[in-house]
Design a protein around this motif. Structure first.
Motif, mmCIF file in Angstrom:
data_model
loop_
_atom_site.group_PDB
_atom_site.id
_atom_site.type_symbol
_atom_site.label_atom_id
_atom_site.label_comp_id
_atom_site.label_asym_id
_atom_site.label_seq_id
_atom_site.Cartn_x
_atom_site.Cartn_y
_atom_site.Cartn_z
ATOM 1 N N GLU A 28 12.320 14.034 10.074
ATOM 2 C CA GLU A 28 11.441 14.321 8.943
ATOM 3 C C GLU A 28 11.893 13.557 7.702
ATOM 4 O OE1 GLU A 28 9.817 18.831 9.664
ATOM 5 O OE2 GLU A 28 11.902 18.622 8.977
ATOM 6 N N VAL A 29 10.946 13.351 6.785
ATOM 7 C CA VAL A 29 11.213 12.566 5.585
ATOM 8 C C VAL A 29 10.219 12.986 4.505
ATOM 9 C CG1 VAL A 29 9.688 10.707 6.342
ATOM 10 C CG2 VAL A 29 11.509 10.185 4.716
ATOM 11 N N THR A 30 10.557 12.790 3.247
ATOM 12 C CA THR A 30 9.593 12.969 2.165
ATOM 13 C C THR A 30 9.417 11.645 1.431
ATOM 14 O OG1 THR A 30 9.096 14.077 0.055
ATOM 15 C CG2 THR A 30 11.406 13.870 0.646
ATOM 16 N N VAL A 31 8.168 11.267 1.231
ATOM 17 C CA VAL A 31 7.838 10.092 0.409
ATOM 18 C C VAL A 31 7.360 10.650 -0.926
ATOM 19 C CG1 VAL A 31 6.432 8.018 0.170
ATOM 20 C CG2 VAL A 31 7.211 8.749 2.440
ATOM 21 N N ASN A 32 8.212 10.606 -1.919
ATOM 22 C CA ASN A 32 7.953 11.362 -3.141
ATOM 23 C C ASN A 32 6.827 10.795 -4.001
ATOM 24 O OD1 ASN A 32 10.003 13.255 -2.540
ATOM 25 N ND2 ASN A 32 11.515 11.761 -3.182
ATOM 26 N N GLN A 33 6.723 9.483 -4.051
ATOM 27 C CA GLN A 33 5.642 8.842 -4.810
ATOM 28 C C GLN A 33 4.938 7.856 -3.872
ATOM 29 O OE1 GLN A 33 8.995 8.425 -6.052
ATOM 30 N NE2 GLN A 33 8.912 10.362 -7.148
ATOM 31 N N PRO A 34 3.891 8.265 -3.193
ATOM 32 C CA PRO A 34 3.253 7.411 -2.181
ATOM 33 C C PRO A 34 2.717 6.087 -2.735
ATOM 34 C CG PRO A 34 2.542 9.688 -1.924
ATOM 35 C CD PRO A 34 3.290 9.616 -3.217
ATOM 36 N N GLU A 35 2.102 6.114 -3.919
ATOM 37 C CA GLU A 35 1.409 4.929 -4.424
ATOM 38 C C GLU A 35 2.332 3.716 -4.606
ATOM 39 O OE1 GLU A 35 -0.862 8.588 -5.859
ATOM 40 O OE2 GLU A 35 1.221 7.952 -5.627
ATOM 41 N N PRO A 36 3.495 3.852 -5.246
ATOM 42 C CA PRO A 36 4.352 2.671 -5.372
ATOM 43 C C PRO A 36 4.912 2.179 -4.037
ATOM 44 C CG PRO A 36 5.394 4.599 -6.365
ATOM 45 C CD PRO A 36 3.991 4.977 -6.067
ATOM 46 N N ILE A 37 5.053 3.070 -3.070
ATOM 47 C CA ILE A 37 5.518 2.619 -1.745
ATOM 48 C C ILE A 37 4.400 1.837 -1.059
ATOM 49 C CG2 ILE A 37 6.577 3.312 0.431
ATOM 50 C CD1 ILE A 37 8.194 3.907 -2.179
ATOM 51 N N HIS A 38 3.156 2.286 -1.200
ATOM 52 C CA HIS A 38 2.027 1.499 -0.684
ATOM 53 C C HIS A 38 1.942 0.152 -1.406
ATOM 54 C CE1 HIS A 38 0.405 4.314 2.135
ATOM 55 N NE2 HIS A 38 0.109 5.240 1.238
ATOM 56 N N ALA A 39 2.261 0.133 -2.696
ATOM 57 C CA ALA A 39 2.236 -1.123 -3.439
ATOM 58 C C ALA A 39 3.244 -2.104 -2.864
ATOM 59 C CB ALA A 39 2.539 -0.870 -4.920
ATOM 60 N N VAL A 40 4.423 -1.594 -2.463
ATOM 61 C CA VAL A 40 5.440 -2.464 -1.851
ATOM 62 C C VAL A 40 4.922 -3.006 -0.520
ATOM 63 C CG1 VAL A 40 7.750 -2.523 -0.832
ATOM 64 C CG2 VAL A 40 7.380 -1.358 -3.017
ATOM 65 N N GLU A 41 4.270 -2.150 0.259
ATOM 66 C CA GLU A 41 3.676 -2.630 1.515
ATOM 67 C C GLU A 41 2.749 -3.820 1.263
ATOM 68 O OE1 GLU A 41 2.695 0.495 4.803
ATOM 69 O OE2 GLU A 41 1.925 1.271 2.895
ATOM 70 N N LYS A 42 1.890 -3.650 0.272
ATOM 71 C CA LYS A 42 0.924 -4.699 -0.040
ATOM 72 C C LYS A 42 1.630 -5.969 -0.507
ATOM 73 C CE LYS A 42 -3.219 -5.535 -2.857
ATOM 74 N NZ LYS A 42 -4.120 -4.981 -3.918
ATOM 75 N N LEU A 43 2.629 -5.812 -1.318
ATOM 76 C CA LEU A 43 3.375 -6.966 -1.834
ATOM 77 C C LEU A 43 4.133 -7.688 -0.729
ATOM 78 C CD1 LEU A 43 4.702 -5.338 -5.113
ATOM 79 C CD2 LEU A 43 3.164 -7.312 -4.991
ATOM 80 N N LEU A 44 4.666 -6.913 0.212
ATOM 81 C CA LEU A 44 5.371 -7.549 1.333
ATOM 82 C C LEU A 44 4.411 -8.413 2.148
ATOM 83 C CD1 LEU A 44 7.696 -4.650 2.551
ATOM 84 C CD2 LEU A 44 8.435 -6.893 1.713
#
Length: 673
Positions: free
Chosen positions: A274-290
């Motif tokens: 299990e894991v918590t992604v505390n702020q989803p939007e900036p992590i999605h932004a990193v996905e897009k940038l990658l």
């Protein structure tokens, strides 16, 4: 070489010699001021005039004064170890060797940026995005801050007995999103200086001017794109909104743009479910940038992060560049700290608990711990009384509040169990930077070993004993008062109760109130994120806290710059509660041991003067602007002039009337705890 944490610990912070029989020194006051006009200047104005900012400081107050005292004591302890040969592998050797390495500027100036060349080679090696993520993980494993987000393990907010892996927004070397997005004059000045700084240290690390310019633009593009989706400091205070627990399989499914398996494997994490992604939007932004940014842009980003992370461990020119931007430009500091102070900081940062053990053995009397236990118990009684006095709470919610109060876990002075540093080796044959990499790798591995897939450890201390601060941790429902803060002006065994309850008593009440502020009130006695309020009581509480937020929103900390009442709400509630609770405890104490007027001040007046004095402080405008963006604490002046007008007993103590500028009508005052 930083480890990021999820839930911010709710802490108290941001001296002089005491005299007279009460413990209050009248000479620190400015009696030309009136209490109802400017209580801050009235209570400590002369002290502030006598302690102007020196070039070394962006802010200087009682915490800094006491830190200076502690720093000299710790310096003496460390110097004693460093000046004599120590047995290899002992804590004494590790402390002494690390300090000598930090002090050896001659060696570092000869080395230049040579120590980071092997790391820069790893940064330049990837030939595709898969290898890029592997490189991120390998460097993160060594404690190098290169990831565009942070990964950690800490208590699960809804199952506080167990730790949970967490993913937090990050990747911003300017710290806060507003520095990338706002266009006011002060912010633009910092952002433009940041661009020059990025270029400068990339050139210092071997890039020509044109290459450094191109890489700087890549760094700014990536960081700005992350900033656009990052949560503000205020939004990060939303506990529910920063907790998104999911299975590991769901992480892979919902965030497919990041090779999590390879990343966690390289970081050294075992398998977890299990894991918590505390702020989803900036992590999605990193996905897009990658996906969208080139491999070369990402390598430029990682290169800068490596150099920036290492700057303080390299030669004097790197340290000077780092200081000039982060301390001088951003905070207004005019002069760097002396090398021995930076050396002490480095040892405290790596071997803080080892230093703390030496510190308490020499400087912390057991009598202080016993007196603190007595004071904490007295404050707990007073808080219980305050809970019972609240006519806006139902009996059901009061019962839950009492239950939480009765389950506070109290830590005073120092831990019962000291950290084990046996797996960390400090070798003077290696460079200072290489030893700090060893320390970073040790801390990352230690965190993983102790926390991933493991129960939480309530005995863990989140501050070292020598720290001048205190904290409340909601997931363990604990209050902690390190030995460092248990000195004048916060705690003075020679002072009377009025002075001690006004200082350390308010500190204790402050930390207790954090358990019942806008964030802490969402956690139950076991540290779980759970609503224990009736619907009506919750609405009443929120309406009362809104009065506090609105009041501080209107405060102008600098011309054209307003305070942030929502960001500082938790700390302001804690100050409010601390003042009321400690005052109640003082009244209880005086029933058994009455106090007299001393030097013209009643016990009640000495109480409020003692409180105000611990916030005596001077600060540069630049630092005030920085803190106004990110600090959950109000500026020191307003922790006095903003807090006291909401305390009814303060009006009575100093005969404050509606004619006084600080007067707030009774109906407009905050009334919570």
């Amino acid at each position: 070489m930083k480890l990021k944490a999820l839930m911010p610990v709710l802490s108290m912070a941001a001296c002089s010699a005491f005299a007279q029989s009460s413990g209050l020194d009248k000479a620190n006051m400015d009696l030309s001021k009136k209490p109802g006009t400017d209580f801050y200047e009235y209570s400590c104005g002369t002290w502030m005039k006598n302690h102007p900012l020196t070039p070394e400081y962006a802010r200087y107050g009682q915490f800094n004064y006491l830190s200076d005292v502690n720093e000299k004591q710790i310096h003496e302890l460390i110097e004693g170890l460093a000046s004599h040969p120590q047995q290899q592998g002992t804590l004494a050797q590790k402390i002494g060797s690390l300090y000598k390495l930090a002090m050896d500027s001659v060696r570092r100036n000869k080395e230049g940026y040579e120590p980071i060349k092997p790391i820069l080679a790893k940064v330049s090696a990837p030939t595709n995005k898969t290898e890029l993520l592997l490189m991120f993980g390998q460097l993160g494993h060594r404690g190098i801050d290169v990831l565009p987000f942070s990964i950690y393990a800490d208590a699960d907010l809804r199952n506080a007995k167990m730790n949970l892996v967490g993913i937090n927004q990050g990747g911003l070397s300017l710290g806060d999103r507003d520095y990338y997005l706002n266009d006011d004059e002060a912010t633009l000045k910092i952002r433009n200086a940041y661009k020059e700084y990025v270029k400068k240290i990339l050139e210092m690390a071997g890039n020509d001017a044109a290459t450094a310019e191109r890489k700087m633009k890549a760094v700014l593009d990536i960081e700005t794109a992350i900033a656009k989706e990052s949560y503000s400091a205020t939004k990060q205070r939303d506990v529910e909104g920063n907790y998104h627990k999911m299975t590991y399989a769901q992480l892979l499914r919902d965030y497919p743009g990041i090779d999590w398996g390879s990343l966690f494997l390289q970081l050294g994490f075992p398998a977890f479910s299990e894991v918590t992604v505390n702020q989803p939007e900036p992590i999605h932004a990193v996905e897009k940038l990658l996906a969208e940014k080139s491999l070369e842009d990402w390598k430029a980003y990682a290169e800068f992060k490596v150099v920036n992370d290492a700057a303080n461990a390299l030669d004097d020119s790197f340290r000077a560049a780092f200081f000039d931007f982060y301390s001088h430009t951003m905070s207004g500091v005019m002069q760097d700290r002396t090398r021995w102070k930076r050396g002490v900081d480095a040892v405290n940062g790596v071997l803080g608990m080892a230093v703390g053990k030496l510190y308490v053995e020499k400087y912390f009397p057991e009598s202080s711990k016993q007196r603190m236990l007595e004071l904490v118990n007295n404050l707990k009684v007073a808080l219980g009384q305050r809970i019972d006095q609240q006519n806006w709470m139902s009996p059901a919610t009061k019962a839950q509040a009492h239950d939480k109060l009765n389950h506070f876990y109290v830590k005073i002075g120092y831990p019962d169990k000291w950290r084990d540093y046996s797996k960390l080796q400090i070798d003077e044959n290696l460079s200072y930077y290489e030893n700090l990499l060893r320390a970073g790798e040790f801390m990352m591995a230690d965190m993983i070993q102790r926390k991933v897939n493991k129960p939480t450890d309530k005995t863990e201390w989140l501050m070292t004993p020598q720290t001048i601060n205190a904290y409340y941790n909601p997931t363990t429902n604990e209050i902690c008062f390190p030995a460092g803060i248990l000195q004048p002006p916060f705690f003075n065994p020679e002072a009377d109760d009025a002075v001690n309850y006004g200082a350390i008593g308010v500190v204790i009440g402050h930390e207790m109130t954090h358990g019942f502020d806008d964030q802490g009130s969402q956690f139950d006695k076991d540290g779980n994120l759970r609503n224990w309020w009736t619907e009506t009581d919750k609405k009443n509480f929120e309406a009362r806290t809104k009065v506090m937020a609105n009041f501080f929103d209107k405060i102008e900390v600098l011309p054209g710059l307003k305070a942030n009442g929502k960001l500082t709400l938790g700390e302001n509630i804690a100050d409010h509660g601390g003042l009321n609770i400690a005052y109640q405890a003082l009244q209880n104490a005086m029933k058994k041991n009455p106090l007299k007027t001393v030097d013209g001040f009643t016990p009640e007046q000495r109480y409020f003067l003692s409180f105000a004095f611990i916030w005596a402080s001077n600060i540069r405008d630049e630092q005030l602007r920085v803190l106004n963006k990110v600090d959950p604490h109000s500026p020191a002046r307003w922790r006095v002039n903003g807090a006291l007008p909401h305390i009814d007993s303060w009006y009575k103590a100093f005969n404050i009337t509606s004619k006084d500028p600080l007067f707030v009508p009774k109906k407009n005052r905050v009334d919570i705890w």
